[in-house]
Motif scaffolding. Sequence first.
Motif, PDB file in Angstrom:
ATOM      1  N   UNK A   1       0.852  -1.192   0.000  1.00 48.20           N
ATOM      2  CA  UNK A   1       0.000   0.000   0.000  1.00 48.20           C
ATOM      3  C   UNK A   1       0.890   1.245   0.000  1.00 48.20           C
ATOM      4  N   UNK A   2       0.708   2.068  -1.011  1.00 48.06           N
ATOM      5  CA  UNK A   2       1.522   3.276  -1.139  1.00 48.06           C
ATOM      6  C   UNK A   2       1.035   4.321  -0.133  1.00 48.06           C
ATOM      7  N   UNK A   3       1.958   4.839   0.650  1.00 51.81           N
ATOM      8  CA  UNK A   3       1.611   5.883   1.616  1.00 51.81           C
ATOM      9  C   UNK A   3       2.713   6.929   1.672  1.00 51.81           C
ATOM     10  N   UNK A   4       2.312   8.171   1.859  1.00 51.54           N
ATOM     11  CA  UNK A   4       3.233   9.277   2.072  1.00 51.54           C
ATOM     12  C   UNK A   4       2.724  10.061   3.277  1.00 51.54           C
ATOM     13  N   UNK A   5       3.621  10.358   4.196  1.00 52.59           N
ATOM     14  CA  UNK A   5       3.238  11.070   5.411  1.00 52.59           C
ATOM     15  C   UNK A   5       4.190  12.243   5.611  1.00 52.59           C
ATOM     16  N   UNK A   6       3.622  13.449   5.582  1.00 55.94           N
ATOM     17  CA  UNK A   6       4.423  14.649   5.786  1.00 55.94           C
ATOM     18  C   UNK A   6       4.474  15.030   7.258  1.00 55.94           C
ATOM     19  N   UNK A   7       5.544  15.686   7.625  1.00 58.56           N
ATOM     20  CA  UNK A   7       5.673  16.234   8.969  1.00 58.56           C
ATOM     21  C   UNK A   7       6.641  17.407   8.936  1.00 58.56           C
ATOM     22  N   UNK A   8       6.674  18.164  10.026  1.00 58.03           N
ATOM     23  CA  UNK A   8       7.639  19.237  10.147  1.00 58.03           C
ATOM     24  C   UNK A   8       7.089  20.643   9.958  1.00 58.03           C
ATOM     25  N   UNK A  97       4.202  14.081  -3.065  1.00 63.86           N
ATOM     26  CA  UNK A  97       3.461  13.214  -3.972  1.00 63.86           C
ATOM     27  C   UNK A  97       4.417  12.368  -4.795  1.00 63.86           C
ATOM     28  N   UNK A  98       3.906  11.233  -5.281  1.00 65.30           N
ATOM     29  CA  UNK A  98       4.692  10.309  -6.093  1.00 65.30           C
ATOM     30  C   UNK A  98       3.877   9.885  -7.311  1.00 65.30           C
ATOM     31  N   UNK A  99       4.515   9.799  -8.473  1.00 65.97           N
ATOM     32  CA  UNK A  99       3.829   9.313  -9.673  1.00 65.97           C
ATOM     33  C   UNK A  99       3.937   7.797  -9.753  1.00 65.97           C
ATOM     34  N   UNK A 110       9.631  14.439 -16.747  1.00 65.07           N
ATOM     35  CA  UNK A 110       8.765  13.502 -17.462  1.00 65.07           C
ATOM     36  C   UNK A 110       7.425  13.283 -16.778  1.00 65.07           C
ATOM     37  N   UNK A 111       7.399  13.393 -15.456  1.00 63.29           N
ATOM     38  CA  UNK A 111       6.197  12.986 -14.715  1.00 63.29           C
ATOM     39  C   UNK A 111       5.442  14.164 -14.111  1.00 63.29           C
ATOM     40  N   UNK A 112       5.669  15.337 -14.656  1.00 57.93           N
ATOM     41  CA  UNK A 112       5.165  16.579 -14.054  1.00 57.93           C
ATOM     42  C   UNK A 112       3.660  16.545 -13.767  1.00 57.93           C
ATOM     43  N   UNK A 113       2.887  15.847 -14.587  1.00 57.60           N
ATOM     44  CA  UNK A 113       1.430  15.854 -14.419  1.00 57.60           C
ATOM     45  C   UNK A 113       0.877  14.472 -14.094  1.00 57.60           C
ATOM     46  N   UNK A 114       1.737  13.608 -13.544  1.00 56.93           N
ATOM     47  CA  UNK A 114       1.325  12.218 -13.337  1.00 56.93           C
ATOM     48  C   UNK A 114       1.363  11.789 -11.882  1.00 56.93           C
ATOM     49  N   UNK A 116       0.000  10.600  -8.614  1.00 58.50           N
ATOM     50  CA  UNK A 116      -1.275   9.962  -8.303  1.00 58.50           C
ATOM     51  C   UNK A 116      -1.418   9.522  -6.853  1.00 58.50           C
ATOM     52  N   UNK A 117      -0.358   9.624  -6.055  1.00 59.05           N
ATOM     53  CA  UNK A 117      -0.477   9.344  -4.627  1.00 59.05           C
ATOM     54  C   UNK A 117       0.062  10.546  -3.857  1.00 59.05           C
ATOM     55  N   UNK A 118      -0.717  10.979  -2.875  1.00 57.52           N
ATOM     56  CA  UNK A 118      -0.419  12.201  -2.140  1.00 57.52           C
ATOM     57  C   UNK A 118      -0.477  11.945  -0.639  1.00 57.52           C
TER      58      UNK A 118
END
Length: 128
Positions: A1-8, A97-99, A110-114, A116-118
């Motif tokens: 499962x793709x996950x991104x968690x920001x902090x700071x 975010x990650x494409x 290459x992936x500027x508009x792609x 899809x996970x935030x």
Amino acid sequence: QVQLVESGGGLVQPGGSLRLSCAVSGFTLGHYAIAWFRQAAGKEREEVSCTSSSLGSTYYADSVKGRFTISRDNAKNTVYLQMNSLKPEDTANYYCAVPWTTGWGRSCEDVKYEYDYWGQGTQVTVSS
């Protein structure tokens, strides 16, 4: 499962510094570009910075060049955004975010508009 968690994020005075972190899981960080975006109240989302995968290239918006630095630690599955000389106009919710679907091995350009996970975002407020 793709996950991104920001902090700071947080409240900082003009001229101050913050370091944001983006901890990722569910994929191999070294194979993907990661970007930081921000969105201020009433404004459109803006790409702030990006770090490509093993290609090593980076991108900075003109508004943050010379003040922000993006870096990654693939072993720790974390991407950082060091923000110096902060200004009130940097106030925004910051997202990473990650494409993931299409971005394996591709550069930021290459992936500027792609993307899809935030992540859920972290608020940065620059005010005296």
